[in-house]
Design an enzyme around this catalytic site. Structure first.
Site, PDB file in Angstrom:
ATOM      1  CG  HIS A 130     -16.734 -34.029  68.124  1.00  0.00           C
ATOM      2  ND1 HIS A 130     -17.323 -32.880  68.638  1.00  0.00           N
ATOM      3  CD2 HIS A 130     -16.103 -34.625  69.176  1.00  0.00           C
ATOM      4  CE1 HIS A 130     -17.050 -32.798  69.926  1.00  0.00           C
ATOM      5  NE2 HIS A 130     -16.310 -33.846  70.284  1.00  0.00           N
ATOM      6  CD  GLU A 131     -14.026 -37.889  69.297  1.00  0.00           C
ATOM      7  OE1 GLU A 131     -12.970 -37.577  69.881  1.00  0.00           O
ATOM      8  OE2 GLU A 131     -15.149 -37.761  69.819  1.00  0.00           O
ATOM      9  CG  HIS A 134     -11.671 -33.197  70.532  1.00  0.00           C
ATOM     10  ND1 HIS A 134     -11.822 -32.047  71.285  1.00  0.00           N
ATOM     11  CD2 HIS A 134     -12.816 -33.910  70.706  1.00  0.00           C
ATOM     12  CE1 HIS A 134     -13.003 -32.071  71.880  1.00  0.00           C
ATOM     13  NE2 HIS A 134     -13.625 -33.180  71.539  1.00  0.00           N
ATOM     14  CD  GLU A 202     -16.421 -32.492  74.104  1.00  0.00           C
ATOM     15  OE1 GLU A 202     -17.014 -32.768  73.033  1.00  0.00           O
ATOM     16  OE2 GLU A 202     -15.424 -33.108  74.503  1.00  0.00           O
TER      17      GLU A 202
END
Length: 321
Positions: A130-131, A134, A202
């Site tokens: 997930h990071e 980003h 998100e």
């Protein structure tokens, strides 16, 4: 689109700075605020990532001192087609993680010791994927600059009384009322900006992160665990730096019980539901079971090696496939 969003964010933050300066010191205060905002924008572009990492006393790790976690980030980065970011660990019992950096070539990902100790390897992979999403979506520049400027704007609003609270100050066109407006509106506006840029990114990072790690259920399970623990385990550094809350995968502030409208993050249940729906679309990996919740908590800060199979380079593999 991300460059345009960043430019609009910087323009709004600059205008907000100027507005507070005008309320405090008239045209002179507005011009001083403009110069300060321009300097902070430039400084934030180059240094905001270092400031955030420093605020959480994150320490960089490498293949020598944390080989398993480092290898996992390397494999996930390769799966995403990203350059290897710098990898950090910060001391906090609360499981959480964030990414920072002005572009994928100058990115960093950070995980808490609580994340590595309390979550399963699959869940850690989902969080770090997930990071990395980003980073790939170039959200990190927006997030780090927002954290820096929002904190500065809130501070300026909090100190407005001391700089412009004199009722006889002729430079303040609106007098004491103007100062009160600055004290209330500036921090609120900064918070609204953080909320505005946080919500849709998100969901996008959740989806891309699930693709990177190979299984949406890993991330879904991690979100459920982190959300529950974040309410019970305080992150003292985050409480001292609330302007950085939107950078984390789950809001780290202990008082985060607001509804969807005023939250810095989308509702966790909605995110988990979206990931479960995505898992139904995954083939053949949709049948992969979610990580076991009764696995013993690891006592070390490392994550087991990925065990990524290299047999078919064209087939997407999760780090524990």
């Amino acid at each position: 689109m991300n460059m345009m969003r960043t430019a609009m964010l910087l323009a709004f933050m600059t205008a907000l700075f100027m507005g507070v300066g005008f309320l405090i010191g008239g045209k002179g205060g507005m011009m001083i605020a403009l110069l300060i905002a321009a300097g902070m924008n430039l400084f934030s572009y180059w240094n905001s990532d270092k400031m955030v990492l420093s605020a959480y006393r994150a320490r960089e790790i490498d293949e020598a001192n944390a080989p398993e976690f480092f290898h996992m980030i390397r494999d996930l980065s390769q799966n995403a087609g990203l350059p290897m970011p710098k990898v950090y660990i910060y001391d906090s019992p609360q499981p959480n993680a964030f990414a920072t950096g002005r572009n994928p070539e100058n990115a960093a990902v950070a995980a808490s010791t609580g994340l590595l100790e309390r979550l399963t390897p699959e869940e850690v992979a989902g969080v770090m994927a997930h990071e990395l999403a980003h980073v790939q979506n170039r959200d990190t520049l927006t997030m780090t600059i927002t954290a820096t400027l929002a904190g500065a704007i809130s501070m300026l609003g909090n100190f407005a009384f001391f700089f412009g609270g004199n009722r006889e100050n002729n430079n303040n066109p609106l007098g004491f009322i103007g100062v009160l407006v600055a004290m209330i509106v500036a921090p609120l506006a900064a918070m609204l900006v953080q909320m505005a840029i946080s919500r849709t990114r998100e969901y996008s990072a959740d989806r891309r992160g699930a693709e990177i790690c190979g299984n949406p259920l890993w991330l879904a399970s991690a979100l459920q665990k982190i959300s529950g623990m974040a309410q019970q385990i305080h992150n003292d550094d985050a409480e001292r730096n609330p302007a950085t809350a939107h950078m984390f995968i789950i809001n780290p502030l202990s008082g985060e019980r607001m509804d969807n409208l005023f939250s810095t993050h989308p509702n966790t249940e909605n995110r988990v539901a979206a990931l479960h729906a995505m898992a139904q679309e995954f083939s053949p990996r949709a049948s992969t079971p979610p990580p076991s919740g009764d696995r013993p908590v690891r006592k070390s800060g490392s994550v087991p090696t990925t065990g990524w199979r290299r047999g078919n380079e064209n087939e997407r593999k999760g780090p524990w496939s």
